[in-house]
Design an enzyme around this catalytic site. Structure first.
Site, PDB file in Angstrom:
ATOM      1  N   SER A  90       0.776  -1.126  -0.007  1.00 40.17           N
ATOM      2  CA  SER A  90       0.401  -0.220  -0.507  1.00 40.17           C
ATOM      3  C   SER A  90       0.666   1.249   0.082  1.00 40.17           C
ATOM      4  O   SER A  90       2.314   1.328   0.562  1.00 40.17           O
ATOM      5  CB  SER A  90      -1.478  -0.331   1.307  1.00 40.17           C
ATOM      6  OG  SER A  90      -1.680  -1.278   1.517  1.00 40.17           O
ATOM      7  N   GLY A 127       8.175  11.159   8.704  1.00 37.90           N
ATOM      8  CA  GLY A 127       7.595  10.726  10.240  1.00 37.90           C
ATOM      9  C   GLY A 127       6.318  11.226  10.221  1.00 37.90           C
ATOM     10  O   GLY A 127       5.397  11.556   9.338  1.00 37.90           O
ATOM     11  N   GLN A 161      -2.757  18.931  -2.851  1.00 38.98           N
ATOM     12  CA  GLN A 161      -1.434  19.322  -2.782  1.00 38.98           C
ATOM     13  C   GLN A 161      -0.405  19.510  -3.264  1.00 38.98           C
ATOM     14  O   GLN A 161       0.452  17.928  -4.458  1.00 38.98           O
ATOM     15  CB  GLN A 161      -0.420  18.730  -1.601  1.00 38.98           C
ATOM     16  CG  GLN A 161       0.788  19.322  -1.068  1.00 38.98           C
ATOM     17  CD  GLN A 161       0.248  18.626   0.803  1.00 38.98           C
ATOM     18  OE1 GLN A 161       1.049  17.431   1.185  1.00 38.98           O
ATOM     19  NE2 GLN A 161       0.519  20.102   1.894  1.00 38.98           N
ATOM     20  N   HIS A 166       3.934  19.316  -3.732  1.00 41.54           N
ATOM     21  CA  HIS A 166       5.142  19.226  -2.399  1.00 41.54           C
ATOM     22  C   HIS A 166       6.429  19.502  -3.446  1.00 41.54           C
ATOM     23  O   HIS A 166       6.815  19.282  -4.737  1.00 41.54           O
ATOM     24  CB  HIS A 166       5.594  16.933  -2.425  1.00 41.54           C
ATOM     25  CG  HIS A 166       6.138  17.256  -1.445  1.00 41.54           C
ATOM     26  ND1 HIS A 166       7.480  17.363  -1.532  1.00 41.54           N
ATOM     27  CD2 HIS A 166       6.105  16.582  -0.386  1.00 41.54           C
ATOM     28  CE1 HIS A 166       8.456  17.520  -0.476  1.00 41.54           C
ATOM     29  NE2 HIS A 166       7.533  16.854   0.981  1.00 41.54           N
ATOM     30  N   LEU A 205       9.561  11.228  -4.411  1.00 34.70           N
ATOM     31  CA  LEU A 205       9.229  12.405  -4.003  1.00 34.70           C
ATOM     32  C   LEU A 205      11.136  12.673  -3.157  1.00 34.70           C
ATOM     33  O   LEU A 205      11.626  11.609  -2.391  1.00 34.70           O
ATOM     34  CB  LEU A 205       8.744  12.163  -2.395  1.00 34.70           C
ATOM     35  CG  LEU A 205       8.377  12.836  -1.749  1.00 34.70           C
ATOM     36  CD1 LEU A 205       8.000  13.966  -1.789  1.00 34.70           C
ATOM     37  CD2 LEU A 205       8.126  12.147   0.103  1.00 34.70           C
ATOM     38  N   GLU A 231      10.177  15.511   2.904  1.00 37.23           N
ATOM     39  CA  GLU A 231      10.110  16.868   3.761  1.00 37.23           C
ATOM     40  C   GLU A 231      11.603  16.880   3.938  1.00 37.23           C
ATOM     41  O   GLU A 231      12.068  17.878   5.390  1.00 37.23           O
ATOM     42  CB  GLU A 231       9.386  17.316   3.529  1.00 37.23           C
ATOM     43  CG  GLU A 231       9.030  18.889   4.712  1.00 37.23           C
ATOM     44  CD  GLU A 231       8.012  19.670   4.824  1.00 37.23           C
ATOM     45  OE1 GLU A 231       6.606  19.119   3.615  1.00 37.23           O
ATOM     46  OE2 GLU A 231       7.476  19.577   6.154  1.00 37.23           O
ATOM     47  N   ARG A 236      -1.969  20.620   4.061  1.00 35.47           N
ATOM     48  CA  ARG A 236      -1.659  19.573   5.060  1.00 35.47           C
ATOM     49  C   ARG A 236      -0.053  19.479   5.599  1.00 35.47           C
ATOM     50  O   ARG A 236       0.618  20.115   4.665  1.00 35.47           O
ATOM     51  CB  ARG A 236      -1.810  17.888   4.901  1.00 35.47           C
ATOM     52  CG  ARG A 236      -1.156  16.843   5.002  1.00 35.47           C
ATOM     53  CD  ARG A 236      -1.115  15.940   4.950  1.00 35.47           C
ATOM     54  NE  ARG A 236      -0.394  15.281   3.446  1.00 35.47           N
ATOM     55  CZ  ARG A 236       0.473  15.182   3.882  1.00 35.47           C
ATOM     56  NH1 ARG A 236       0.856  14.831   4.898  1.00 35.47           N
ATOM     57  NH2 ARG A 236       1.484  14.682   2.692  1.00 35.47           N
TER      58      ARG A 236
HETATM   59  C1  LIG Z   1       5.671   9.112  -1.491  1.00 35.83           C
HETATM   60  C2  LIG Z   1       5.266   9.308  -0.099  1.00 35.83           C
HETATM   61  C3  LIG Z   1       5.432  10.026   1.014  1.00 35.83           C
HETATM   62  C4  LIG Z   1       4.924  10.136   1.898  1.00 35.83           C
HETATM   63  N1  LIG Z   1       5.905  10.865   2.938  1.00 35.83           N
HETATM   64  C5  LIG Z   1       4.828  11.266   4.249  1.00 35.83           C
HETATM   65  C6  LIG Z   1       5.371  10.831   5.509  1.00 35.83           C
HETATM   66  O1  LIG Z   1       6.605  11.282   5.914  1.00 35.83           O
HETATM   67  N2  LIG Z   1       4.172  11.559   6.084  1.00 35.83           N
HETATM   68  C7  LIG Z   1       3.092  11.904   6.559  1.00 35.83           C
HETATM   69  O2  LIG Z   1       2.467  12.030   7.180  1.00 35.83           O
HETATM   70  N3  LIG Z   1       2.459  11.522   5.316  1.00 35.83           N
HETATM   71  C8  LIG Z   1       3.172  11.049   3.409  1.00 35.83           C
HETATM   72  N4  LIG Z   1       2.637  10.287   3.476  1.00 35.83           N
HETATM   73  C9  LIG Z   1       1.185  11.220   2.752  1.00 35.83           C
HETATM   74  C10 LIG Z   1       0.843   9.395   3.529  1.00 35.83           C
HETATM   75  O3  LIG Z   1       1.897   8.524   3.674  1.00 35.83           O
HETATM   76  C11 LIG Z   1      -0.362   8.847   2.940  1.00 35.83           C
HETATM   77  O4  LIG Z   1      -1.543   9.914   3.084  1.00 35.83           O
HETATM   78  C12 LIG Z   1      -0.818   7.621   3.235  1.00 35.83           C
HETATM   79  O5  LIG Z   1      -0.519   6.628   3.254  1.00 35.83           O
HETATM   80  C13 LIG Z   1      -2.583   7.341   3.651  1.00 35.83           C
HETATM   81  O6  LIG Z   1      -2.840   6.014   3.868  1.00 35.83           O
HETATM   82  P1  LIG Z   1      -3.681   5.149   3.519  1.00 35.83           P
HETATM   83  O7  LIG Z   1      -4.416   4.249   4.613  1.00 35.83           O
HETATM   84  O8  LIG Z   1      -5.441   6.222   3.212  1.00 35.83           O
HETATM   85  O9  LIG Z   1      -3.454   5.045   1.824  1.00 35.83           O
HETATM   86  P2  LIG Z   1      -2.766   3.734   1.552  1.00 35.83           P
HETATM   87  O10 LIG Z   1      -1.843   3.757   2.428  1.00 35.83           O
HETATM   88  O11 LIG Z   1      -2.612   4.382  -0.557  1.00 35.83           O
HETATM   89  O12 LIG Z   1      -3.963   2.472   0.753  1.00 35.83           O
HETATM   90  C14 LIG Z   1      -4.745   2.039  -0.120  1.00 35.83           C
HETATM   91  C15 LIG Z   1      -5.011   1.064   0.083  1.00 35.83           C
HETATM   92  O13 LIG Z   1      -6.290   1.321  -0.598  1.00 35.83           O
HETATM   93  C16 LIG Z   1      -6.235  -0.594  -1.506  1.00 35.83           C
HETATM   94  N5  LIG Z   1      -7.488   0.256  -2.511  1.00 35.83           N
HETATM   95  C17 LIG Z   1      -7.305   1.361  -3.638  1.00 35.83           C
HETATM   96  N6  LIG Z   1      -8.355   1.084  -4.009  1.00 35.83           N
HETATM   97  C18 LIG Z   1      -9.238  -0.428  -4.137  1.00 35.83           C
HETATM   98  C19 LIG Z   1      -9.891  -0.948  -4.089  1.00 35.83           C
HETATM   99  N7  LIG Z   1     -10.400  -0.491  -5.901  1.00 35.83           N
HETATM  100  N8  LIG Z   1     -10.291  -2.372  -4.357  1.00 35.83           N
HETATM  101  C20 LIG Z   1      -9.037  -2.739  -3.262  1.00 35.83           C
HETATM  102  N9  LIG Z   1      -8.891  -2.481  -3.067  1.00 35.83           N
HETATM  103  C21 LIG Z   1      -7.894  -1.158  -2.684  1.00 35.83           C
HETATM  104  C22 LIG Z   1      -4.432  -0.622  -2.141  1.00 35.83           C
HETATM  105  O14 LIG Z   1      -4.911  -1.895  -1.563  1.00 35.83           O
HETATM  106  C23 LIG Z   1      -4.446  -0.196  -0.774  1.00 35.83           C
HETATM  107  O15 LIG Z   1      -4.360  -1.357   0.371  1.00 35.83           O
HETATM  108  C24 LIG Z   1       3.553  10.443   2.116  1.00 35.83           C
HETATM  109  C25 LIG Z   1       3.058   9.653   0.515  1.00 35.83           C
HETATM  110  C26 LIG Z   1       3.460   9.909  -0.724  1.00 35.83           C
HETATM  111  C27 LIG Z   1       3.152   9.267  -2.206  1.00 35.83           C
END
Ligand SMILES: Cc1cc2nc3c(=O)[nH]c(=O)nc-3n(C[C@H](O)[C@H](O)[C@H](O)COP(=O)(O)OP(=O)(O)OC[C@H]3O[C@@H](n4cnc5c(N)ncnc54)[C@H](O)[C@@H]3O)c2cc1C
Length: 559
Positions: free
Chosen positions: A41, A49, A227, A229, A239, A242, A372
């Site tokens: 994911s 962090g 957003q 970055h 990325l 930060e 954010r």
């Molecule tokens: C490169 C990067 C670095 C980042 N660094 C930071 C950081 O240091 N600190 C911070 O606070 N935030 C950070 N962020 C933001 C943060 O990581 C994300 O906003 C957060 O992890 C999202 O988590 P989530 O659980 O909402 O979704 P995700 O972790 O994206 O999980 C989504 C899940 O949904 C499932 N899914 C989606 N669609 C379907 C479907 N149709 N059918 C079945 N399953 C599906 C996927 O399989 C997955 O398991 C970063 C983001 C990125 C891209």
């Protein structure tokens, strides 16, 4: 085949797995549906962090205020207060589960500075924080007996009598469609980054949950707030966390000048992301860029800090650009990173649709408002993932199970069959997706204007017509990723339209939404959220909801 559970969680990122764990602790029979293996994911890509006011010199009020200011006063302050108050115990719980956070020489949890924060409050594991949290949480849900439908792709939510009672999902390995029934569904399907090109997001971040929930009747809020970055790698858009600037890296223009002194004299490189991204764009537009980029300079940090605290980005710059950041600065530019808006929920993850909850990036509580702060998203997933899991476990205790849904399964089977049988028309899904994403970056990116947004809306309508005739290249059943790609493109088109319609509505500049014809923030008219509701017609109903203000009145925002 039909299967029944109490709570179904759509998504196995941090929000989904945290929600599942809490719902299981609350006594519910819980299953997760995920299109990729849980630890693939996008949460696993989070580098820098997670924020919490844990240290003695810090306070939850300070964390909450920084978040509200960072949001350009659009965040709902009741939700921000909850997040800041509950952050310390949630992070300490993760440590007890087994996450080995960085500790300083004194043995205490070590922290780093992040943008828009009045003091260092970001806790981390090198630059692989998300992965460390995710792997640990995966252990925990397996221990708690949560069933995982892994590599199952959700195609539709099951609605019955106005309530959400499960979903239909495609088992990728067999190509079989299944009806999964439940008393509650928590949508935790992550962001929509692939709507933009380039983006820091993984290829799987295609906005599936926004579209599914919206079409099921759950309103979307703050969708115009996308957003960018400030430090994404030139060329690929990967990325550069930060945390690099948190550790002390500089941003330089072509004249070798630390230009942030003219935009944020106090915080310099650690201003909020919207401010820093616009500053870079201005430098580049005024001719002080280098091939459309600025430079991220870490040389003065020395090899020790770079290799110990930022090993992943050191390797990425080396692999993709052949640049060793110990010796040379790295070209970076603003790139799409995060969606602040999403499915409108209350502080327990509940949407206005009975039985439907949402958490994580796909949800909008709203704690991020217009912008954010870095390291507040992982926190959002954990705090509101936990709260939605708890609330859903309570809800299912007073809810009867459904015995229906077979007709939905049949209609989904027919829909996918029709998709697979369509003749090739010349449009490829990948070509259309790229066109859409490049258009979004150009017309609905860092700067917007009325004419550009109108053109974008017309473009989306054209893409939707082409999409209605699009063919799937692979006609097979087993692991048909071409089919998945086409379904994802449909979700992305809905997300694009929602962002454009919300951006057209907000006639001011606030946070990430910079409208060149309305360059100022206008609290008198726009201190409110834009909400889009699908009522079945072609156009959504657009409405406004006031911002919840508890203690921080809007002020001029400078860094
Ligand atoms: C490169 C990067 C670095 C980042 N660094 C930071 C950081 O240091 N600190 C911070 O606070 N935030 C950070 N962020 C933001 C943060 O990581 C994300 O906003 C957060 O992890 C999202 O988590 P989530 O659980 O909402 O979704 P995700 O972790 O994206 O999980 C989504 C899940 O949904 C499932 N899914 C989606 N669609 C379907 C479907 N149709 N059918 C079945 N399953 C599906 C996927 O399989 C997955 O398991 C970063 C983001 C990125 C891209």
């Amino acid at each position: 085949m039909t299967r029944d559970h109490d709570v179904l969680v759509l998504g196995a990122g941090l929000a989904g797995m945290r929600a599942a764990l809490e719902a299981a602790r609350g006594g519910a029979d819980v299953a997760i549906v995920t299109k990729v293996h849980p630890i693939r994911s996008h949460s696993s890509a989070a580098q820098g962090g997670i924020n919490a006011a844990i240290s003695e010199e810090d306070s939850w009020e300070s964390h909450a205020f920084d978040t509200v200011k960072g949001s350009d006063y659009l965040a709902d302050q009741d939700a921000v207060e909850i997040m800041a108050q509950e952050a310390p115990s949630d992070i300490i719980e993760f440590e007890h589960m087994g996450v080995i956070f960085y500790r300083g020489p004194d043995g205490k949890l070590g922290k780093r500075a992040f943008g828009g924060a009045s003091l260092a409050r970001t806790y981390f594991v090198g630059d692989i924080t998300g992965q460390a949290l995710l792997v640990t949480l995966y252990d925990q849900i397996l221990k708690a007996g949560v069933k995982v439908y892994e590599e199952w792709f959700a195609t539709e939510l099951f609605m019955e009598g106005g309530a959400c009672r499960g979903m239909v999902a495609l088992e990728m390995i067999t190509g079989e469609l299944h009806l999964l029934r439940s008393k509650a569904v928590i949508v935790a399907s992550g962001g929509l980054g692939r709507l933009y090109e380039p983006s820091t997001n993984a290829l799987i971040c295609t906005g599936d949950g926004y579209s599914l929930a919206y079409r099921a009747g759950a309103p979307l809020m703050d969708m115009e707030m996308v957003q960018y970055h400030p430090t994404t790698l030139a060329g690929s858009g990967f990325l550069m966390t930060e945390a690099a600037r948190g550790e002390g890296a500089y941003l330089l223009n072509s004249e070798g000048e630390r230009f942030m002194k003219r935009y944020a004299p106090n915080k310099m490189e650690l201003a909020a992301r919207d401010v820093t991204s616009r500053a870079e764009a201005t430098e580049i537009a005024e001719g002080r860029g280098i091939d459309g980029n600025v430079l991220l300079d870490l040389r003065h940090l020395g090899p020790d800090v770079i290799l110990k605290k930022l090993p992943q980005i050191h390797e990425m710059a080396l692999d993709y650009l052949g640049i060793d950041m110990i010796k040379d600065p790295v070209p970076v530019r603003p790139g799409m990173h995060y969606q602040m808006g999403g499915i409108k929920t209350d502080v327990d993850g509940a949407t206005s649709v009975p039985g439907l909850y949402a958490a994580g990036e796909v949800a909008c509580v709203s704690v991020h408002g217009g912008n954010r702060l870095g390291a507040n998203s992982l926190l959002d997933t954990i705090v509101f993932g936990r709260r939605s899991g708890k609330a859903s476990a309570e809800y299912v205790k007073r809810t009867a199970a459904s015995t229906g849904g077979e007709d939905l399964l049949a209609s989904e089977q027919a829909r996918l069959q029709e998709l697979l049988q369509r003749p090739y028309t010349g449009d490829t899904p990948a070509g259309l997706r790229l066109e859409l994403a490049v258009m979004m970056d150009k017309k609905v990116g860092l700067y917007r204007n009325e004419a550009g947004l109108r053109e974008a809306l017309a473009a989306i309508e054209g893409y939707k017509q082409r999409y209605a005739r699009i063919a799937v290249g692979d006609k097979g059943r087993v692991f048909n990723q071409a089919l998945e790609f086409v379904l994802e493109l449909g979700y992305l088109l809905d997300c694009g339209e929602a962002i454009i319609r919300a951006a057209l509505e907000r006639k001011e500049s606030r946070g990430a939404h910079t409208h060149t014809e309305h360059p100022d923030r206008n609290d008198a008219e726009w201190l409110k959220h834009v909400v889009l509701t699908h009522r079945g017609g072609r156009e959504p109903e657009v409405s406004h909801v006031p911002v919840t203000i508890t203690r921080w009145k809007p002020e001029v925002r400078t860094y």
